[in-house]
Design a protein around this motif. Sequence first.
Motif, PDB file in Angstrom:
ATOM      1  N   ARG A  38      -0.629   6.328  -0.744  1.00  0.00           N
ATOM      2  CA  ARG A  38      -0.060   5.444   0.276  1.00  0.00           C
ATOM      3  C   ARG A  38       0.740   4.350  -0.424  1.00  0.00           C
ATOM      4  O   ARG A  38       0.368   3.904  -1.504  1.00  0.00           O
ATOM      5  N   PRO A  39       1.829   3.871   0.187  1.00  0.00           N
ATOM      6  CA  PRO A  39       2.613   2.824  -0.459  1.00  0.00           C
ATOM      7  C   PRO A  39       1.876   1.488  -0.489  1.00  0.00           C
ATOM      8  O   PRO A  39       1.005   1.233   0.336  1.00  0.00           O
ATOM      9  N   CYS A  40       2.259   0.679  -1.449  1.00  0.00           N
ATOM     10  CA  CYS A  40       1.714  -0.676  -1.512  1.00  0.00           C
ATOM     11  C   CYS A  40       2.193  -1.457  -0.292  1.00  0.00           C
ATOM     12  O   CYS A  40       3.174  -1.092   0.350  1.00  0.00           O
ATOM     13  N   THR A  41       1.477  -2.522   0.020  1.00  0.00           N
ATOM     14  CA  THR A  41       1.833  -3.341   1.174  1.00  0.00           C
ATOM     15  C   THR A  41       2.065  -4.782   0.750  1.00  0.00           C
ATOM     16  O   THR A  41       1.593  -5.231  -0.287  1.00  0.00           O
ATOM     17  N   THR A  42       2.769  -5.506   1.610  1.00  0.00           N
ATOM     18  CA  THR A  42       3.009  -6.922   1.394  1.00  0.00           C
ATOM     19  C   THR A  42       1.792  -7.694   1.903  1.00  0.00           C
ATOM     20  O   THR A  42       0.918  -7.110   2.556  1.00  0.00           O
ATOM     21  N   PRO A  43       1.720  -9.003   1.670  1.00  0.00           N
ATOM     22  CA  PRO A  43       0.591  -9.780   2.193  1.00  0.00           C
ATOM     23  C   PRO A  43       0.446  -9.680   3.715  1.00  0.00           C
ATOM     24  O   PRO A  43      -0.651  -9.779   4.247  1.00  0.00           O
ATOM     25  N   SER A  44       1.560  -9.449   4.433  1.00  0.00           N
ATOM     26  CA  SER A  44       1.481  -9.307   5.888  1.00  0.00           C
ATOM     27  C   SER A  44       1.209  -7.854   6.301  1.00  0.00           C
ATOM     28  O   SER A  44       1.359  -7.501   7.457  1.00  0.00           O
ATOM     29  N   LYS A  45       0.800  -7.023   5.334  1.00  0.00           N
ATOM     30  CA  LYS A  45       0.427  -5.618   5.542  1.00  0.00           C
ATOM     31  C   LYS A  45       1.597  -4.719   5.931  1.00  0.00           C
ATOM     32  O   LYS A  45       1.406  -3.660   6.496  1.00  0.00           O
ATOM     33  N   ARG A  46       2.818  -5.147   5.641  1.00  0.00           N
ATOM     34  CA  ARG A  46       3.977  -4.281   5.857  1.00  0.00           C
ATOM     35  C   ARG A  46       4.132  -3.379   4.638  1.00  0.00           C
ATOM     36  O   ARG A  46       3.826  -3.781   3.522  1.00  0.00           O
ATOM     37  N   ARG A  47       4.604  -2.172   4.876  1.00  0.00           N
ATOM     38  CA  ARG A  47       4.794  -1.249   3.760  1.00  0.00           C
ATOM     39  C   ARG A  47       5.830  -1.788   2.798  1.00  0.00           C
ATOM     40  O   ARG A  47       6.866  -2.289   3.200  1.00  0.00           O
ATOM     41  N   GLN A  48       5.550  -1.660   1.520  1.00  0.00           N
ATOM     42  CA  GLN A  48       6.479  -2.069   0.484  1.00  0.00           C
ATOM     43  C   GLN A  48       7.190  -0.799   0.029  1.00  0.00           C
ATOM     44  O   GLN A  48       6.586   0.057  -0.599  1.00  0.00           O
ATOM     45  N   LEU A  49       8.436  -0.656   0.360  1.00  0.00           N
ATOM     46  CA  LEU A  49       9.141   0.591   0.113  1.00  0.00           C
ATOM     47  C   LEU A  49       9.696   0.704  -1.305  1.00  0.00           C
ATOM     48  O   LEU A  49      10.138   1.765  -1.706  1.00  0.00           O
ATOM     49  N   GLU A  50       9.688  -0.382  -2.057  1.00  0.00           N
ATOM     50  CA  GLU A  50      10.189  -0.318  -3.426  1.00  0.00           C
ATOM     51  C   GLU A  50       9.089   0.165  -4.363  1.00  0.00           C
ATOM     52  O   GLU A  50       8.281   0.984  -3.984  1.00  0.00           O
ATOM     53  N   LEU A  51       9.081  -0.346  -5.542  1.00  0.00           N
ATOM     54  CA  LEU A  51       8.104   0.063  -6.547  1.00  0.00           C
ATOM     55  C   LEU A  51       6.694  -0.405  -6.201  1.00  0.00           C
ATOM     56  O   LEU A  51       6.522  -1.402  -5.509  1.00  0.00           O
ATOM     57  N   PRO A  52       5.691   0.299  -6.715  1.00  0.00           N
ATOM     58  CA  PRO A  52       4.316  -0.171  -6.513  1.00  0.00           C
ATOM     59  C   PRO A  52       4.076  -1.479  -7.270  1.00  0.00           C
ATOM     60  O   PRO A  52       4.841  -1.838  -8.159  1.00  0.00           O
ATOM     61  N   HIS A  53       2.999  -2.159  -6.910  1.00  0.00           N
ATOM     62  CA  HIS A  53       2.657  -3.398  -7.603  1.00  0.00           C
ATOM     63  C   HIS A  53       2.429  -3.130  -9.091  1.00  0.00           C
ATOM     64  O   HIS A  53       1.942  -2.058  -9.457  1.00  0.00           O
ATOM     65  N   PRO A  54       2.764  -4.098  -9.952  1.00  0.00           N
ATOM     66  CA  PRO A  54       2.553  -3.910 -11.387  1.00  0.00           C
ATOM     67  C   PRO A  54       1.094  -3.577 -11.736  1.00  0.00           C
ATOM     68  O   PRO A  54       0.826  -2.812 -12.667  1.00  0.00           O
ATOM     69  N   GLN A  55       0.148  -4.134 -10.990  1.00  0.00           N
ATOM     70  CA  GLN A  55      -1.264  -3.847 -11.247  1.00  0.00           C
ATOM     71  C   GLN A  55      -1.578  -2.372 -11.006  1.00  0.00           C
ATOM     72  O   GLN A  55      -2.408  -1.783 -11.679  1.00  0.00           O
ATOM     73  N   ARG A  56      -0.908  -1.769 -10.032  1.00  0.00           N
ATOM     74  CA  ARG A  56      -1.121  -0.356  -9.736  1.00  0.00           C
ATOM     75  C   ARG A  56      -0.526   0.517 -10.831  1.00  0.00           C
ATOM     76  O   ARG A  56      -1.132   1.510 -11.238  1.00  0.00           O
ATOM     77  N   VAL A  57       0.638   0.144 -11.315  1.00  0.00           N
ATOM     78  CA  VAL A  57       1.268   0.892 -12.395  1.00  0.00           C
ATOM     79  C   VAL A  57       0.404   0.802 -13.649  1.00  0.00           C
ATOM     80  O   VAL A  57       0.207   1.786 -14.362  1.00  0.00           O
ATOM     81  N   SER A  58      -0.167  -0.361 -13.890  1.00  0.00           N
ATOM     82  CA  SER A  58      -1.061  -0.541 -15.032  1.00  0.00           C
ATOM     83  C   SER A  58      -2.315   0.319 -14.881  1.00  0.00           C
ATOM     84  O   SER A  58      -2.758   0.975 -15.833  1.00  0.00           O
ATOM     85  N   ALA A  59      -2.886   0.345 -13.680  1.00  0.00           N
ATOM     86  CA  ALA A  59      -4.080   1.164 -13.427  1.00  0.00           C
ATOM     87  C   ALA A  59      -3.773   2.643 -13.604  1.00  0.00           C
ATOM     88  O   ALA A  59      -4.581   3.411 -14.138  1.00  0.00           O
ATOM     89  N   TRP A  60      -2.593   3.067 -13.178  1.00  0.00           N
ATOM     90  CA  TRP A  60      -2.177   4.457 -13.335  1.00  0.00           C
ATOM     91  C   TRP A  60      -2.035   4.821 -14.811  1.00  0.00           C
ATOM     92  O   TRP A  60      -2.536   5.852 -15.251  1.00  0.00           O
ATOM     93  N   ALA A  61      -1.362   3.961 -15.570  1.00  0.00           N
ATOM     94  CA  ALA A  61      -1.187   4.229 -17.004  1.00  0.00           C
ATOM     95  C   ALA A  61      -2.541   4.285 -17.702  1.00  0.00           C
ATOM     96  O   ALA A  61      -2.776   5.142 -18.562  1.00  0.00           O
ATOM     97  N   GLN A  62      -3.442   3.393 -17.330  1.00  0.00           N
ATOM     98  CA  GLN A  62      -4.777   3.382 -17.937  1.00  0.00           C
ATOM     99  C   GLN A  62      -5.542   4.655 -17.589  1.00  0.00           C
ATOM    100  O   GLN A  62      -6.263   5.206 -18.414  1.00  0.00           O
ATOM    101  N   ALA A  63      -5.376   5.153 -16.385  1.00  0.00           N
ATOM    102  CA  ALA A  63      -6.123   6.331 -15.933  1.00  0.00           C
ATOM    103  C   ALA A  63      -5.646   7.624 -16.579  1.00  0.00           C
ATOM    104  O   ALA A  63      -6.435   8.545 -16.784  1.00  0.00           O
TER     105      ALA A  63
END
Length: 101
Positions: A38-63
Amino acid sequence: MTTRSGAPMPKELQHWMRAKQHPARSVDCPHCKAVARRPCTTPSKRRQLELPHPQRVSAWAQAFACCPDCQVTPEVPCHDEGRARTTVHARRYQEAEATAA
C-alpha cells in the motif's frame, strides 16, 4: 518526500518514479504505518503518490540486502563501529536496488 519544482530529484531515484511502484512498498512503513503493497500516506491520511517515506526505504534495504560497509546480513541493522544507526548505509541502498532490478 515531496517533489517541488526547481528541486531536482536524485538520479538514483528517478527510475523508480517511472516504475509502477517502488520495491520498498513490499515492507510496512514504520513512519506512516502503511502496510506492505500500500502507498505511504500523509499526516492527513491521504495517499502519497510519490516515493515512499525514507524510513520505509531504509526498512526495505535492511530486510533484503547485506551491508557492504558494516558487513551485516539482511534483517540486521547497520552500525558504525558498534553504535546502532537509525538508517542504513548508502551502499546498502545500492545493494538492495541491485537485487531488485
